[in-house]
Design a protein around this motif. Structure first.
Motif: not given
Length: 393
Positions: A192-213
């Motif tokens: 879970v930690f790495f999943l959320i970390r990867q999501r935040n990193a993609r947000i930081k650099y402006g990439f598309e991410v899966l919804s929080m749900n």
């Protein structure tokens, strides 16, 4: 002016990817679907297939092939091949047994000496390939014959057994149920930690991410998968030590392959050698290191195989190189180089082990098992070529 820029950055909307069947990578998920179909088929044909005891045996069986496949992924991704790992499994396992049984060495020195032997052999083979430009196919084909001959010579064609209880443990041991639950909890938290970390990193650099749900659903899925596995293993004797070794090695080498400069350079070498040279990558050194790592993993696999069967034999590791290559290809590694993942190879090894295990408990003749495995390998390579050609259109 700076304040306005900061406000604009903070108000940048998160790009959430729309989930649909059309966005799913068919290549990445086809083998998972195939694995599920195989398990359902064998469970219908034989009700013992999905029992905790047989599943535990299945994960034990896949351990050696998985470890070999982890190293083979890096070798194939770099545009090379290694036909010697099966014979190297036999040789290193034989050396470990001789040191332990005939010479009376303790477990820790045996493990260290065996792993170092694998690394030195990788250094020798890698030197011929990288610095003397001898094709990897020829060097490792020669190595396959040399290592098998050395094993026959040093053992006198005799079986070396039995091993000490401490050395047997690395191939036959199980983690107690309570410890298995702790390991499962740690694995879930890290996932879970790495999943959320990867999501935040993609947000930081402006990439598309899966919804929080969908992120939460994925996290729950990981949790169900992990704790179901732990529960099933605890119904027998606990999680097998060799499988824990596989997971640890897979995590380490996945990090090396995807998160380090070395890993990215290996993919670059296999994907476009000319561009890699022009970008300043030292191809010779990288290829040398790839074979050192791959052969070191083969030595670890040799230790586990010898410990699991409690003996070293002349035929140990025979044809394992083909199982490792098949696991990589089935898991999505391209024989053309530049494409492949460690998790994919693990799934491929699980597919191969499931076929072996299922056909064995159904008492299917050995020649049919070879026909089925060979056919699946051909289909996997065809699917790889078809997928690559389709992307070029």
């Amino acid at each position: 002016m700076n304040t306005n820029l900061n406000i604009n950055k903070q108000q940048t909307p998160i790009k959430e990817k729309k989930i649909s069947l059309f966005t799913i990578d068919i290549r990445a998920y086809s083998m998972i679907g195939a694995l599920i179909v195989i398990w359902i088929l064998f469970s219908v044909l034989n009700d013992t297939f999905l029992t905790p005891r047989n599943l535990s045996n299945l994960f034990l069986q896949m351990s050696v092939t998985s470890i070999l496949a982890i190293g083979m992924v890096l070798i194939i991704v770099s545009g090379q091949i290694d036909l010697s790992v099966g014979s190297l499994v036999g040789l290193t396992g034989g050396v470990a047994a001789i040191l332990n049984v005939w010479l009376g060495w303790d477990t820790v020195p045996v493990i260290i000496a065996t792993v170092l032997l694998g690394a030195l052999i990788g250094l020798w083979q890698g030197w011929w390939i990288a610095y003397r430009a001898v094709p990897a196919f020829i060097v490792t084909l020669g190595g396959m014959l040399i290592f098998r001959g050395i094993l026959t010579g040093i053992t006198g064609s005799m079986t070396v057994a039995p091993l000490s209880p401490e050395l047997k443990f690395i191939g036959q041991g199980y983690v107690p149920p309570a410890v298995g639950l702790v390991i499962g909890a740690i694995a879930f938290i890290l996932a879970v930690f790495f999943l959320i970390r990867q999501r935040n990193a993609r947000i930081k650099y402006g990439f598309e991410v899966l919804s929080m749900n969908w992120t939460l659903i994925t996290s729950v899925g990981f949790g169900l998968l992990i704790f179901t596995f732990v529960y099933l293993m605890n119904q027998y004797q606990g999680i097998p030590i060799p499988f824990i070794t596989v997971i640890l090695l897979a995590v380490v080498f996945h990090f090396i392959a995807k998160k380090t400069v070395f890993g990215r350079q290996v993919y670059a070498i296999g994907g476009n050698p000319e561009a890699a040279v022009l970008s300043g990558i030292n191809m010779k050194r990288r290829i040398l290191l790839v074979f050192v790592l791959g052969n070191t993993l083969a030595a670890i696999a040799g230790l586990i195989l010898t410990a699991r069967v409690n003996a070293a034999t002349v035929g140990a590791g025979n044809m394992y190189e083909l199982d490792a290559i098949a696991a990589c290809v089935i898991g999505g590694t391209s024989l053309m180089g530049g494409i492949g993942t460690i998790p994919g190879a693990i799934i491929g090894a699980l597919v191969m082990a499931s076929l072996d295990n299922g056909m064995s408990i159904m008492n299917i003749d050995a020649y049919w098992q070879l026909i089925v495995k060979g056919s699946i390998l051909v289909l996997a390579v065809w699917f790889d070529i078809y997928s690559r050609n389709k992307k070029k259109r």
